[in-house]
Design a protein around this motif. Structure first.
Motif, PDB file in Angstrom:
ATOM      1  N   THR A  48     -14.901 -40.702   5.786  1.00 45.25           N
ATOM      2  CA  THR A  48     -14.853 -39.618   4.804  1.00 45.25           C
ATOM      3  C   THR A  48     -15.691 -38.421   5.229  1.00 45.25           C
ATOM      4  OG1 THR A  48     -14.806 -41.405   3.220  1.00 45.25           O
ATOM      5  CG2 THR A  48     -14.989 -39.201   2.345  1.00 45.25           C
ATOM      6  N   ILE A  49     -16.852 -38.681   5.856  1.00 43.88           N
ATOM      7  CA  ILE A  49     -17.725 -37.594   6.299  1.00 43.88           C
ATOM      8  C   ILE A  49     -16.969 -36.679   7.258  1.00 43.88           C
ATOM      9  CG2 ILE A  49     -19.867 -37.089   7.485  1.00 43.88           C
ATOM     10  CD1 ILE A  49     -20.798 -39.884   6.665  1.00 43.88           C
ATOM     11  N   VAL A  50     -16.294 -37.312   8.251  1.00 41.64           N
ATOM     12  CA  VAL A  50     -15.551 -36.537   9.237  1.00 41.64           C
ATOM     13  C   VAL A  50     -14.448 -35.740   8.556  1.00 41.64           C
ATOM     14  CG1 VAL A  50     -14.184 -36.682  11.316  1.00 41.64           C
ATOM     15  CG2 VAL A  50     -16.051 -38.251  10.970  1.00 41.64           C
ATOM     16  N   LYS A  51     -13.790 -36.366   7.577  1.00 43.84           N
ATOM     17  CA  LYS A  51     -12.680 -35.668   6.920  1.00 43.84           C
ATOM     18  C   LYS A  51     -13.178 -34.455   6.150  1.00 43.84           C
ATOM     19  CE  LYS A  51      -9.454 -39.421   6.517  1.00 43.84           C
ATOM     20  NZ  LYS A  51      -8.901 -40.454   5.670  1.00 43.84           N
ATOM     21  N   VAL A  52     -14.300 -34.618   5.434  1.00 47.70           N
ATOM     22  CA  VAL A  52     -14.812 -33.487   4.640  1.00 47.70           C
ATOM     23  C   VAL A  52     -15.242 -32.347   5.547  1.00 47.70           C
ATOM     24  CG1 VAL A  52     -16.665 -32.789   3.112  1.00 47.70           C
ATOM     25  CG2 VAL A  52     -15.454 -34.890   2.683  1.00 47.70           C
ATOM     26  N   VAL A  53     -15.981 -32.683   6.627  1.00 45.50           N
ATOM     27  CA  VAL A  53     -16.438 -31.633   7.539  1.00 45.50           C
ATOM     28  C   VAL A  53     -15.246 -30.946   8.194  1.00 45.50           C
ATOM     29  CG1 VAL A  53     -17.743 -31.210   9.629  1.00 45.50           C
ATOM     30  CG2 VAL A  53     -18.646 -32.720   7.918  1.00 45.50           C
ATOM     31  N   THR A  54     -14.217 -31.745   8.545  1.00 47.01           N
ATOM     32  CA  THR A  54     -13.020 -31.160   9.132  1.00 47.01           C
ATOM     33  C   THR A  54     -12.362 -30.182   8.174  1.00 47.01           C
ATOM     34  OG1 THR A  54     -12.666 -33.182  10.347  1.00 47.01           O
ATOM     35  CG2 THR A  54     -10.814 -31.710  10.175  1.00 47.01           C
ATOM     36  N   ARG A  55     -12.294 -30.581   6.880  1.00 51.36           N
ATOM     37  CA  ARG A  55     -11.677 -29.689   5.900  1.00 51.36           C
ATOM     38  C   ARG A  55     -12.424 -28.367   5.801  1.00 51.36           C
ATOM     39  NH1 ARG A  55     -11.220 -33.729   1.759  1.00 51.36           N
ATOM     40  NH2 ARG A  55      -9.321 -34.817   2.376  1.00 51.36           N
ATOM     41  N   TRP A  56     -13.777 -28.426   5.895  1.00 48.45           N
ATOM     42  CA  TRP A  56     -14.538 -27.186   5.824  1.00 48.45           C
ATOM     43  C   TRP A  56     -14.289 -26.313   7.035  1.00 48.45           C
ATOM     44  CZ3 TRP A  56     -19.947 -29.464   4.262  1.00 48.45           C
ATOM     45  CH2 TRP A  56     -19.908 -29.824   2.908  1.00 48.45           C
ATOM     46  N   ILE A  57     -14.225 -26.956   8.204  1.00 48.86           N
ATOM     47  CA  ILE A  57     -14.399 -26.200   9.441  1.00 48.86           C
ATOM     48  C   ILE A  57     -13.074 -25.714  10.040  1.00 48.86           C
ATOM     49  CG2 ILE A  57     -14.306 -27.707  11.451  1.00 48.86           C
ATOM     50  CD1 ILE A  57     -17.205 -27.185  11.896  1.00 48.86           C
ATOM     51  N   VAL A  58     -11.955 -26.379   9.626  1.00 50.75           N
ATOM     52  CA  VAL A  58     -10.679 -26.109  10.287  1.00 50.75           C
ATOM     53  C   VAL A  58     -10.245 -24.651  10.145  1.00 50.75           C
ATOM     54  CG1 VAL A  58      -8.289 -26.439   9.627  1.00 50.75           C
ATOM     55  CG2 VAL A  58      -9.529 -28.292  10.590  1.00 50.75           C
ATOM     56  N   GLY A  59     -10.431 -24.082   8.946  1.00 46.58           N
ATOM     57  CA  GLY A  59     -10.017 -22.703   8.732  1.00 46.58           C
ATOM     58  C   GLY A  59     -10.743 -21.736   9.643  1.00 46.58           C
ATOM     59  N   PHE A  60     -12.063 -21.979   9.822  1.00 42.14           N
ATOM     60  CA  PHE A  60     -12.838 -21.074  10.668  1.00 42.14           C
ATOM     61  C   PHE A  60     -12.393 -21.166  12.117  1.00 42.14           C
ATOM     62  CE2 PHE A  60     -15.649 -21.813   7.056  1.00 42.14           C
ATOM     63  CZ  PHE A  60     -15.838 -20.499   6.662  1.00 42.14           C
ATOM     64  N   ILE A  61     -12.086 -22.389  12.574  1.00 42.24           N
ATOM     65  CA  ILE A  61     -11.644 -22.531  13.968  1.00 42.24           C
ATOM     66  C   ILE A  61     -10.319 -21.810  14.164  1.00 42.24           C
ATOM     67  CG2 ILE A  61     -11.063 -24.146  15.776  1.00 42.24           C
ATOM     68  CD1 ILE A  61     -12.829 -26.156  14.513  1.00 42.24           C
ATOM     69  N   LEU A  62      -9.417 -21.956  13.186  1.00 42.18           N
ATOM     70  CA  LEU A  62      -8.118 -21.281  13.289  1.00 42.18           C
ATOM     71  C   LEU A  62      -8.311 -19.768  13.322  1.00 42.18           C
ATOM     72  CD1 LEU A  62      -5.114 -21.887  13.336  1.00 42.18           C
ATOM     73  CD2 LEU A  62      -5.075 -21.603  10.903  1.00 42.18           C
ATOM     74  N   GLY A 121      -7.000 -18.483  23.333  1.00 41.26           N
ATOM     75  CA  GLY A 121      -6.754 -18.464  21.896  1.00 41.26           C
ATOM     76  C   GLY A 121      -5.716 -19.476  21.492  1.00 41.26           C
ATOM     77  N   GLY A 122      -4.649 -19.583  22.298  1.00 44.35           N
ATOM     78  CA  GLY A 122      -3.618 -20.576  22.007  1.00 44.35           C
ATOM     79  C   GLY A 122      -4.155 -21.979  22.080  1.00 44.35           C
ATOM     80  N   VAL A 123      -5.038 -22.227  23.058  1.00 48.30           N
ATOM     81  CA  VAL A 123      -5.598 -23.573  23.175  1.00 48.30           C
ATOM     82  C   VAL A 123      -6.498 -23.884  21.979  1.00 48.30           C
ATOM     83  CG1 VAL A 123      -6.940 -25.112  24.610  1.00 48.30           C
ATOM     84  CG2 VAL A 123      -5.404 -23.532  25.654  1.00 48.30           C
ATOM     85  N   ILE A 124      -7.244 -22.857  21.480  1.00 41.86           N
ATOM     86  CA  ILE A 124      -8.091 -23.098  20.302  1.00 41.86           C
ATOM     87  C   ILE A 124      -7.212 -23.415  19.089  1.00 41.86           C
ATOM     88  CG2 ILE A 124      -9.718 -22.020  18.718  1.00 41.86           C
ATOM     89  CD1 ILE A 124     -10.832 -20.496  21.057  1.00 41.86           C
ATOM     90  N   ILE A 125      -6.081 -22.682  18.949  1.00 43.19           N
ATOM     91  CA  ILE A 125      -5.186 -22.945  17.822  1.00 43.19           C
ATOM     92  C   ILE A 125      -4.604 -24.354  17.927  1.00 43.19           C
ATOM     93  CG2 ILE A 125      -3.012 -22.226  16.765  1.00 43.19           C
ATOM     94  CD1 ILE A 125      -3.771 -19.386  17.497  1.00 43.19           C
ATOM     95  N   ALA A 126      -4.286 -24.772  19.158  1.00 39.33           N
ATOM     96  CA  ALA A 126      -3.821 -26.153  19.331  1.00 39.33           C
ATOM     97  C   ALA A 126      -4.935 -27.136  19.009  1.00 39.33           C
ATOM     98  CB  ALA A 126      -3.324 -26.366  20.756  1.00 39.33           C
ATOM     99  N   GLY A 127      -6.206 -26.739  19.313  1.00 38.30           N
ATOM    100  CA  GLY A 127      -7.335 -27.606  19.024  1.00 38.30           C
ATOM    101  C   GLY A 127      -7.493 -27.885  17.540  1.00 38.30           C
ATOM    102  N   VAL A 128      -7.123 -26.902  16.683  1.00 39.56           N
ATOM    103  CA  VAL A 128      -7.153 -27.134  15.239  1.00 39.56           C
ATOM    104  C   VAL A 128      -6.272 -28.318  14.879  1.00 39.56           C
ATOM    105  CG1 VAL A 128      -6.444 -26.168  13.044  1.00 39.56           C
ATOM    106  CG2 VAL A 128      -7.711 -24.787  14.637  1.00 39.56           C
ATOM    107  N   PHE A 129      -5.051 -28.320  15.424  1.00 40.95           N
ATOM    108  CA  PHE A 129      -4.125 -29.401  15.084  1.00 40.95           C
ATOM    109  C   PHE A 129      -4.570 -30.718  15.708  1.00 40.95           C
ATOM    110  CE2 PHE A 129      -1.627 -25.609  14.383  1.00 40.95           C
ATOM    111  CZ  PHE A 129      -1.124 -25.889  13.134  1.00 40.95           C
ATOM    112  N   VAL A 130      -5.204 -30.637  16.883  1.00 36.84           N
ATOM    113  CA  VAL A 130      -5.729 -31.855  17.496  1.00 36.84           C
ATOM    114  C   VAL A 130      -6.835 -32.453  16.626  1.00 36.84           C
ATOM    115  CG1 VAL A 130      -7.019 -32.718  19.461  1.00 36.84           C
ATOM    116  CG2 VAL A 130      -5.082 -31.251  19.823  1.00 36.84           C
TER     117      VAL A 130
END
Lengths: 167, 186
Positions: free
Chosen positions: A10-24, A44-53
């Motif tokens: 759950t910790i990883v999921k919550v942090v991911t939810r916070w951080i994903v928008g900023f990475i995108l 930039g494309g690789v970072i956008i792919a990293g969001v989905f990864v």
């Protein structure tokens, strides 16, 4: 299997939810401002792919596939490549030679987002293409796995998805 | 000087990556080599390449750890061939000794041949902004002066993704049909 049980804790999921928008957002910034600051279409494309990864790693692979399924990803990939090629061919028709920068930039436009002619368009096309294709490679590699069969031989298997297991 | 330290650390990391028996530590040392290379690019004042190197390294590490590293395959089995190691060391020594005269003819570090007088590099530095309007010279070279090369790169990426998808796709229709027939016979 329930959706909450998949992926990491759950910790990883919550942090991911916070951080994903900023990475995108950072990936989009790197793509759009590629002609002004360090960066460009490829990182930039690789970072956008990293969001989905990141989404795949923390939530399991159904969540990102719901947002961007593989058909759409391959279409985006082809679309980016075609736009890039089209810009090159347009240089041949609107100007003199292939891949010419056919939009002139005036000195008062320097260091602004809308400058540099076709370079931002090419950056956007490359960003789309690289992001979609690397996401597809990761999904493909995440659903296949290699097992060893006997001495020194290996076999490639496709992991079973939840849907098939229910049958 | 700093670049030498980074290079030595990178060589040590590469040795560990090839010689260790645990695949996980091998992958991690490959990642260490990549991040040291990123630091080296930053030290040489190439932030574009440093960003690309960092991002691609992270994704490659994730793919290596998550997708290719499975429980069954984490340790390399079997003896290491000592004869092969000896041969490769011998080859490295011979090639190094033979190439010392050529190293002396190379330009000094940080002084490339192309930067003197009316050369292409100077032309890009002086006229890049005026010709293309892009403030980032690297992008103006990549996507304006040398766009044909970038198109080739994009084609290579596209073709390799196509190949990977063709090899790793779902089982073909023919196999699925055969499986259905077998199940129907049962």
């Amino acid at each position: 299997m329930k959706e909450e049980e998949k992926g990491l804790s759950t910790i990883v999921k919550v942090v991911t939810r916070w951080i994903v928008g900023f990475i995108l957002l950072f990936g989009i910034y790197i793509v759009i401002f590629g002609h002004l600051t360090p960066g460009g279409g490829f990182p930039g494309g690789v970072i956008i792919a990293g969001v989905f990864v990141l989404l795949t790693l923390s939530f399991g692979r159904e969540v990102p596939l719901r947002k961007l399924n593989s058909t759409l990803a391959s279409e985006l990939d082809s679309f980016g490549a075609l736009v890039f090629l089209l810009v090159g061919i347009l240089g041949l028709y609107l100007a003199t030679y292939f891949a010419q920068n056919f939009i002139t930039t005036f000195p008062q436009q320097y260091f602004r987002p809308f400058s540099a002619g076709v370079i931002p368009i090419c950056n956007l096309a490359i960003g789309l293409k690289v992001g979609a294709s690397i996401f597809m490679v990761f999904i493909i590699l995440a659903v296949t796995r290699v097992i060893s069969v006997g001495e020194g031989r290996m076999k490639m298997l496709r992991k079973r998805t939840g849907r098939r297991r229910r049958k | 000087m700093e670049i030498l330290v980074l290079l030595i650390l990178m060589i040590i990391g590469a040795f560990i990556a090839t010689e260790t028996r645990d695949l996980l530590s091998s992958v991690i040392s490959v990642g260490a080599v990549g991040f040291l290379l990123c630091l080296a690019f930053l030290y040489l004042k190439a932030p574009d390449i440093a960003i690309t190197q960092m991002v691609v390294e992270v994704l490659a590490l994730i793919i290596l750890i998550r997708a290719t590293l499975h429980r069954d395959l984490t340790f390399v089995k079997g003896m290491r061939a000592k004869l092969g190691l000896g041969f490769s060391l011998f080859a490295v020594v011979v090639v190094t000794v033979l190439s010392i005269p050529f190293f002396q003819d190379l330009p000094k570090f940080g002084h490339p041949l192309l930067s003197e007088g009316r050369s292409v590099a100077n032309f890009y530095l002086q006229e890049g902004l005026r010709k293309t309007g892009a403030a980032n010279i690297t992008t103006s070279v990549l996507l304006d002066f040398r766009m044909y090369d970038t198109l080739g790169e994009a084609t290579i990426l596209f073709t390799s993704i196509l190949g990977a998808l063709a090899i790793l796709r779902r089982p073909s229709h023919k196999k699925v049909k055969e499986k259905d027939k077998e199940e129907a016979l049962k």
